[in-house]
Design a protein around this motif. Structure first.
Motif, PDB file in Angstrom:
ATOM      1  N   VAL A 184       0.842  -1.195   0.000  1.00 53.21           N
ATOM      2  CA  VAL A 184       0.000   0.000   0.000  1.00 53.21           C
ATOM      3  C   VAL A 184       0.878   1.246   0.000  1.00 53.21           C
ATOM      4  N   VAL A 185       0.306   2.341  -0.453  1.00 60.12           N
ATOM      5  CA  VAL A 185       1.036   3.616  -0.437  1.00 60.12           C
ATOM      6  C   VAL A 185       0.218   4.636   0.348  1.00 60.12           C
ATOM      7  N   LYS A 186       0.948   5.505   1.050  1.00 55.11           N
ATOM      8  CA  LYS A 186       0.265   6.525   1.846  1.00 55.11           C
ATOM      9  C   LYS A 186      -0.007   7.722   0.950  1.00 55.11           C
ATOM     10  N   LYS A 187      -1.270   8.101   0.874  1.00 55.67           N
ATOM     11  CA  LYS A 187      -1.636   9.266   0.081  1.00 55.67           C
ATOM     12  C   LYS A 187      -2.188  10.327   1.027  1.00 55.67           C
ATOM     13  N   GLU A 188      -2.465  11.501   0.494  1.00 56.16           N
ATOM     14  CA  GLU A 188      -2.943  12.595   1.351  1.00 56.16           C
ATOM     15  C   GLU A 188      -4.179  12.203   2.146  1.00 56.16           C
ATOM     16  N   SER A 189      -5.086  11.495   1.466  1.00 54.11           N
ATOM     17  CA  SER A 189      -6.387  11.222   2.067  1.00 54.11           C
ATOM     18  C   SER A 189      -6.437   9.885   2.810  1.00 54.11           C
ATOM     19  N   GLY A 190      -5.304   9.195   2.892  1.00 50.43           N
ATOM     20  CA  GLY A 190      -5.297   7.890   3.546  1.00 50.43           C
ATOM     21  C   GLY A 190      -4.480   6.912   2.725  1.00 50.43           C
ATOM     22  N   TYR A 191      -4.528   5.624   3.084  1.00 48.14           N
ATOM     23  CA  TYR A 191      -3.761   4.628   2.346  1.00 48.14           C
ATOM     24  C   TYR A 191      -4.499   4.199   1.085  1.00 48.14           C
ATOM     25  N   GLY A 192      -3.733   3.929   0.041  1.00 45.48           N
ATOM     26  CA  GLY A 192      -4.319   3.454  -1.207  1.00 45.48           C
ATOM     27  C   GLY A 192      -3.358   2.517  -1.898  1.00 45.48           C
ATOM     28  N   LEU A 193      -3.646   2.217  -3.147  1.00 45.35           N
ATOM     29  CA  LEU A 193      -2.776   1.343  -3.922  1.00 45.35           C
ATOM     30  C   LEU A 193      -1.894   2.177  -4.838  1.00 45.35           C
ATOM     31  N   PHE A 222      -4.980 -10.114 -13.395  1.00 45.23           N
ATOM     32  CA  PHE A 222      -6.349  -9.930 -13.851  1.00 45.23           C
ATOM     33  C   PHE A 222      -6.972  -8.671 -13.277  1.00 45.23           C
ATOM     34  N   VAL A 223      -8.041  -8.238 -13.933  1.00 43.61           N
ATOM     35  CA  VAL A 223      -8.819  -7.112 -13.422  1.00 43.61           C
ATOM     36  C   VAL A 223      -9.541  -7.568 -12.160  1.00 43.61           C
ATOM     37  N   TYR A 224      -9.312  -6.844 -11.071  1.00 46.34           N
ATOM     38  CA  TYR A 224      -9.932  -7.224  -9.804  1.00 46.34           C
ATOM     39  C   TYR A 224     -11.150  -6.365  -9.502  1.00 46.34           C
ATOM     40  N   SER A 225     -11.097  -5.111  -9.919  1.00 40.47           N
ATOM     41  CA  SER A 225     -12.201  -4.213  -9.587  1.00 40.47           C
ATOM     42  C   SER A 225     -12.238  -3.051 -10.578  1.00 40.47           C
ATOM     43  N   ILE A 226     -13.438  -2.586 -10.865  1.00 39.87           N
ATOM     44  CA  ILE A 226     -13.638  -1.461 -11.780  1.00 39.87           C
ATOM     45  C   ILE A 226     -14.664  -0.535 -11.149  1.00 39.87           C
ATOM     46  N   TRP A 227     -14.352   0.747 -11.048  1.00 41.27           N
ATOM     47  CA  TRP A 227     -15.400   1.674 -10.614  1.00 41.27           C
ATOM     48  C   TRP A 227     -15.168   3.061 -11.202  1.00 41.27           C
ATOM     49  N   GLU A 228     -16.251   3.846 -11.218  1.00 48.32           N
ATOM     50  CA  GLU A 228     -16.196   5.201 -11.758  1.00 48.32           C
ATOM     51  C   GLU A 228     -16.106   6.201 -10.612  1.00 48.32           C
ATOM     52  N   ASP A 229     -15.229   7.181 -10.752  1.00 48.97           N
ATOM     53  CA  ASP A 229     -15.244   8.329  -9.848  1.00 48.97           C
ATOM     54  C   ASP A 229     -15.932   9.456 -10.622  1.00 48.97           C
ATOM     55  N   ARG A 230     -17.224   9.639 -10.352  1.00 50.85           N
ATOM     56  CA  ARG A 230     -18.003  10.555 -11.190  1.00 50.85           C
ATOM     57  C   ARG A 230     -17.591  11.999 -11.000  1.00 50.85           C
ATOM     58  N   GLN A 231     -17.164  12.328  -9.779  1.00 46.95           N
ATOM     59  CA  GLN A 231     -16.730  13.711  -9.545  1.00 46.95           C
ATOM     60  C   GLN A 231     -15.522  14.052 -10.413  1.00 46.95           C
ATOM     61  N   LYS A 232     -14.536  13.158 -10.378  1.00 49.89           N
ATOM     62  CA  LYS A 232     -13.307  13.422 -11.147  1.00 49.89           C
ATOM     63  C   LYS A 232     -13.406  12.905 -12.582  1.00 49.89           C
ATOM     64  N   LYS A 233     -14.543  12.310 -12.912  1.00 44.34           N
ATOM     65  CA  LYS A 233     -14.740  11.716 -14.238  1.00 44.34           C
ATOM     66  C   LYS A 233     -13.610  10.764 -14.618  1.00 44.34           C
ATOM     67  N   GLN A 234     -13.254   9.925 -13.664  1.00 40.83           N
ATOM     68  CA  GLN A 234     -12.198   8.947 -13.914  1.00 40.83           C
ATOM     69  C   GLN A 234     -12.748   7.533 -13.767  1.00 40.83           C
ATOM     70  N   PRO A 269      -9.190   6.501   1.974  1.00 36.33           N
ATOM     71  CA  PRO A 269      -9.718   7.761   1.448  1.00 36.33           C
ATOM     72  C   PRO A 269     -11.223   7.753   1.219  1.00 36.33           C
ATOM     73  N   ASP A 270     -11.788   6.613   0.793  1.00 31.22           N
ATOM     74  CA  ASP A 270     -13.219   6.633   0.470  1.00 31.22           C
ATOM     75  C   ASP A 270     -13.825   5.239   0.551  1.00 31.22           C
ATOM     76  N   TRP A 273     -12.501   2.297  -1.823  1.00 30.90           N
ATOM     77  CA  TRP A 273     -11.283   1.635  -1.335  1.00 30.90           C
ATOM     78  C   TRP A 273     -11.606   0.731  -0.152  1.00 30.90           C
ATOM     79  N   LYS A 274     -12.478   1.212   0.733  1.00 30.22           N
ATOM     80  CA  LYS A 274     -12.865   0.429   1.905  1.00 30.22           C
ATOM     81  C   LYS A 274     -13.517  -0.888   1.465  1.00 30.22           C
ATOM     82  N   SER A 275     -14.389  -0.804   0.490  1.00 29.23           N
ATOM     83  CA  SER A 275     -15.097  -2.011   0.069  1.00 29.23           C
ATOM     84  C   SER A 275     -14.147  -2.962  -0.657  1.00 29.23           C
ATOM     85  N   LEU A 276     -13.182  -2.395  -1.383  1.00 30.71           N
ATOM     86  CA  LEU A 276     -12.196  -3.227  -2.072  1.00 30.71           C
ATOM     87  C   LEU A 276     -11.342  -3.994  -1.061  1.00 30.71           C
TER      88      LEU A 276
END
Lengths: 313, 313
Positions: A184-193, A222-234, A269-270, A273-276
């Motif tokens: 894991v990597v530490k990001k501003e908003s918490g830990y992420g990948l 393999f692809v493990y998870s796919i989701w949309e961040d609608r705010q950032k349109k990513q 952060p959100d 990530w928690k559900s993943l």
């Protein structure tokens, strides 16, 4: 059983997806022999046992049921042609692939996703096949994505994902698990990948840059998870990645190795990530050789493996 | 074997991808019991045999090794939660899923991709597990896409493809194989697969319209092939689709059922289709129960199955 029923049974068996292996040994003259099989299964961790079934009509049936050692080569996505070669009647199959002999003289195919050299443990007669049970003497996993077989055809989930993913707003992340630890990597908003935006590169190039940035040896999976961040349109796409056998868990500048079961305690952060994280912890215990944290196996075997790394948070 | 080596072996075993099954039977009191396992393999067509390994530490080890019948439920992509339920220590697992009893009283889970009711054929002691070999008495395959397990995590290739595919210029085609026959449609330029442009629909909706147009019962499956038609600026994605067990090969107005091995003789519109057909014919013979047209099995067994359908071109 009539022909119709037999075809239906074959189709129903095909509903269980598998990898593809090439099983190899040497004949009485010391010549390498092998066949393609998807009827492989791991059996036991301690002692280390695995099995594969061989058709009684096989030309090499006697050689394989009487050999002292055999090898299982688990094929990688790039080895479709190798699978075809060892499934057809071809005079000198081994001249068409790169291979070497292992410590126990069994033929090991180069570029396999993993291989196991086995001593013959037991041969079980089973209908029109025999089950070869092998005791694993040597093994290696290379971490590369495996070739799949399903309903009578190959499938290549990583290559497919690579072909389907495009666009500047795609962020790919690497979920790297190795020996019970996740990076894991530490990001501003918490830990992420560890992650990067694809931009105009291929997914493979992007993931390679992620690995290079961490200075670790890993393969995309393999692809493990796919989701949309609608705010950032990513669009976020998480790949399950693997390291080769025996690779260390290097102290990475930009990341930390965390015991998979400790991931749940990290600030995140959100909710995506928690559900993943929750999902990964749960699933990691599902397989035949899960760590059995409170699963259907009786009693607590929480310390089945003793931690041996100091990088644990 | 030390803990490090054991973890490495577990990771190497995980390099072989599998489906996910729930193995079920009844205990001495007639209560349904079950556990999640990916250590499944088909073994023999005639007699019909399959196997699954069970951990000796399982609370239900004695029940499963001594039962007269057990069932294998091959889970569908939508059944991740079912897999989790039967991998954890939960008081009354069967109250959390829909199920019924089969002809031999074994619990069958609703919505599984396929199921097999088996009579116990043999129990083989194998290290820290036992191998249950079952003789298939009843079975059914529903054709729905299966849940995958790879490197300690689920994967769902069809759902992933559905999430990743978008855009008005995507053409999805259905490669439907059933009992050795594939469904083709005659187009202006030669034979091809039934297909539709996605437009603003989902992939599932589009494929459903393809099936409805043919008036057949089928389920979408994995991505089999992806290519670009640069002239028409279209992306072509072929899904390998399946029909339920026992479904007929209906005489479809817009298509014809063709023996897989006869596909090569059809006139085709272009090289992409030609290469797809050649690939499918080759791969269809790879699995454990391929038809063995000149493969590594000795002798010709071309008539292993006698044709029983008149729709053959």
């Amino acid at each position: 059983m009539d022909a119709d029923k037999r075809r239906q049974l074959r189709d129903a068996f095909g509903a269980f997806m598998t990898g593809v292996t090439v099983v190899t040994t040497n004949d009485a003259q010391g010549q390498p022999i092998g066949f393609t099989a998807n009827s492989f299964s791991s059996v036991s961790l301690d002692p280390a046992l695995l099995l594969v079934s061989i058709d009684k009509r096989s030309a090499n049936f006697d050689n394989f049921t009487q050999c002292p050692h055999f090898a299982i080569n688990i094929l990688a996505e790039q080895q479709k042609e190798t699978s075809n070669i060892f499934a057809q009647k071809i005079a000198d199959r081994f001249s068409l692939v790169k291979w070497r002999k292992g410590e126990f003289s069994t033929p090991l195919l180069d570029d396999s996703s993993a291989w196991f050299e086995c001593a013959m443990h037991q041969v079980v007669d089973a209908g029109d096949h025999a089950i070869l049970i092998g005791k694993v003497e040597q093994f290696e996993s290379c971490g590369t994505p495996g070739l799949g077989y399903y309903r009578g055809a190959y499938f290549t989930p990583y290559q497919n994902a690579e072909s389907l993913i495009a666009g500047p707003n795609v962020v790919v992340s690497a979920l790297i698990e190795s020996a019970g630890q996740a990076l894991v990597v530490k990001k501003e908003s918490g830990y992420g990948l560890p992650s990067q935006t694809v931009n105009n590169r291929s997914v493979s190039e992007t993931l390679k840059q992620v690995f290079d940035g961490l200075n670790i040896e890993a393969s995309p999976g393999f692809v493990y998870s796919i989701w949309e961040d609608r705010q950032k349109k990513q669009q976020h796409i998480v790949f399950l990645c693997a390291q080769p056998t025996g690779s260390t868990l290097p102290a990475v500048q930009q990341g930390e190795w965390v015991d998979v079961h400790a991931l749940a305690q990290l600030p995140v952060p959100d909710s995506a990530w928690k559900s993943l994280v929750d999902r990964f912890i749960r699933e990691n215990a599902v397989g035949n050789y899960g760590l059995y944290y409170g699963d259907e196996v009786e009693g607590s075997v929480r310390h089945f493996f003793t931690p041996s790394h100091q990088e644990v948070v």
